[in-house]
Design an enzyme around this catalytic site. Structure first.
Site, PDB file in Angstrom:
ATOM      1  N   HIS A 238       3.480   0.113  -0.029  1.00 48.58           N
ATOM      2  CA  HIS A 238       2.356   1.051  -0.102  1.00 48.58           C
ATOM      3  C   HIS A 238       2.344   1.992   1.112  1.00 48.58           C
ATOM      4  O   HIS A 238       2.305   3.209   0.978  1.00 48.58           O
ATOM      5  CB  HIS A 238       1.036   0.269  -0.107  1.00 48.58           C
ATOM      6  CG  HIS A 238       0.898  -0.725  -1.208  1.00 48.58           C
ATOM      7  ND1 HIS A 238       0.759  -0.354  -2.510  1.00 48.58           N
ATOM      8  CD2 HIS A 238       0.871  -2.081  -1.192  1.00 48.58           C
ATOM      9  CE1 HIS A 238       0.635  -1.437  -3.259  1.00 48.58           C
ATOM     10  NE2 HIS A 238       0.704  -2.498  -2.491  1.00 48.58           N
TER      11      HIS A 238
HETATM   12  C1  BDR Z   1      -3.114  -1.236   0.640  1.00 50.83           C
HETATM   13  O1  BDR Z   1      -3.932  -2.374   0.918  1.00 50.83           O
HETATM   14  C2  BDR Z   1      -3.321  -3.177   1.885  1.00 50.83           C
HETATM   15  O2  BDR Z   1      -3.295  -4.499   1.484  1.00 50.83           O
HETATM   16  C3  BDR Z   1      -1.949  -2.625   2.146  1.00 50.83           C
HETATM   17  O3  BDR Z   1      -1.618  -2.732   3.517  1.00 50.83           O
HETATM   18  C4  BDR Z   1      -2.034  -1.195   1.688  1.00 50.83           C
HETATM   19  O4  BDR Z   1      -2.430  -0.346   2.748  1.00 50.83           O
HETATM   20  C5  BDR Z   1      -2.627  -1.350  -0.794  1.00 50.83           C
HETATM   21  O5  BDR Z   1      -3.706  -1.406  -1.675  1.00 50.83           O
END
Ligand code: BDR
Ligand code: CA
Length: 312
Positions: A238
């Protein structure tokens, strides 16, 4: 000229990989890494940031930041990132960690003023620090050249069927930021990041680099893949994909839209909403990623972390 940059994050497994890719990039002048409550509580996030930067062999100040969201959500105790935020990967405690004595929201503003309109910010956690900075300093949006963020989705979510974690944690902060008037904002949302998945092949390649940063990245990806079932996702990048938007923009396609955040709905708080019809007067405020070239992104990420060779 190197691009003045602040990274605001909630490290976090995938935030840590994003940092490993960012810190060796010649185009960036990372002025600070600011810490926000998110994947784990802020004291743990700040500690991870301090330890990681020393472990990566770079001198970048870490600022402590928001301990809780502006919205009423509980502080997370790890969930899919583990209690330490770094899964099962252990790194040494920093001996000479560079810690700013200025709190994140103030440091963001101070650096924005110093950089006279050239500062870019990447946010890969809840937007609490940046929202606080904007609330305290009305001129800040005009001083930010570009904002890149991982959060939200044009469609779907991971906390419920319409909300992504970073925006869900602090929808009030996200609403403040998205409606603040920052001229150039790029959203890399969940519906795109879910396609940025690393593989065993990438781990094998990172293991040949032979630096602490690359070994760390390989171990972290291995944790993500081997615990995919209980975590609910594998080696999904992500946060590194949002960095990719800033450094290899052509690995994605984008659309321009009018976007706000639902922060009042009992069941929908944290949803990023396209409001082209409801709020036409806002005009397009977001450039949202819509597709990613995954092989190109994987190559880019392995290369970015491999730049640690000769630097560590
Ligand atoms: C986002 O939420 C967090 O768990 C991850 O680091 C990322 O930034 C994904 O939904
Ligand atoms: Ca994150």
């Amino acid at each position: 000229m190197r691009r003045p940059f602040i990274i605001d994050c909630d490290t976090g497994t995938d935030d840590a990989l994003m940092l490993a890719a960012a810190v060796y990039h010649d185009d960036l002048d990372i002025r600070a890494v600011t810490s926000c409550n998110g994947n784990v509580g802020e004291p743990i996030v700040a500690n991870n940031n301090i330890n990681l930067l020393e472990y990566f062999g770079v001198k970048i100040p870490v600022a402590r930041g928001a301990k809780r969201p502006l919205y009423d959500r509980p502080v997370n105790e790890g969930a899919c990132h583990g209690a330490s935020g770094l899964g099962d990967v252990v790194i040494p405690e920093a001996k000479n960690g560079l810690v700013s004595d200025v709190i994140a929201s103030e440091l963001i503003y101070q650096i924005a003023v110093e950089e006279k309109g050239e500062l870019e910010i990447l946010v890969t956690g809840p937007m609490t620090n940046l929202a606080l900075a904007i609330v305290q300093h009305a001129d800040l949006p005009g001083l930010i050249k570009k904002l890149w963020f991982m959060g939200g989705a044009i469609d779907g979510g991971n906390m419920n069927n319409s909300s992504e974690f970073n925006i869900w944690v602090d929808p009030i902060a996200a609403h403040i930021v998205l409606t603040s008037g920052i001229a150039d904002m790029t959203m890399v949302g969940l519906d795109v990041t879910m396609k940025a998945v690393m593989t065993e092949e990438d781990i094998a390649e990172l293991r040949t680099v032979g630096t602490p940063a690359a070994d760390f990245a390989a171990a972290m990806l291995n944790f993500m893949i081997t615990h995919a079932e209980e975590r609910g996702e594998g080696a999904v990048m992500h946060d590194a994909l949002a960095l990719g938007a800033a450094l290899d923009p052509d690995c994605m396609t984008y659309r321009s839209c009018v976007m706000d955040v639902e922060w009042q709905g009992a069941y929908t708080a944290g949803r990023t909403c396209l409001v082209n019809r409801e709020r036409p007067e806002m005009g397009p405020n977001i450039r949202a990623a819509v597709t990613v070239d995954t092989p190109r992104f994987r190559r880019w990420l392995v290369d970015a972390i491999s730049k640690s060779a000769g630097r560590q």
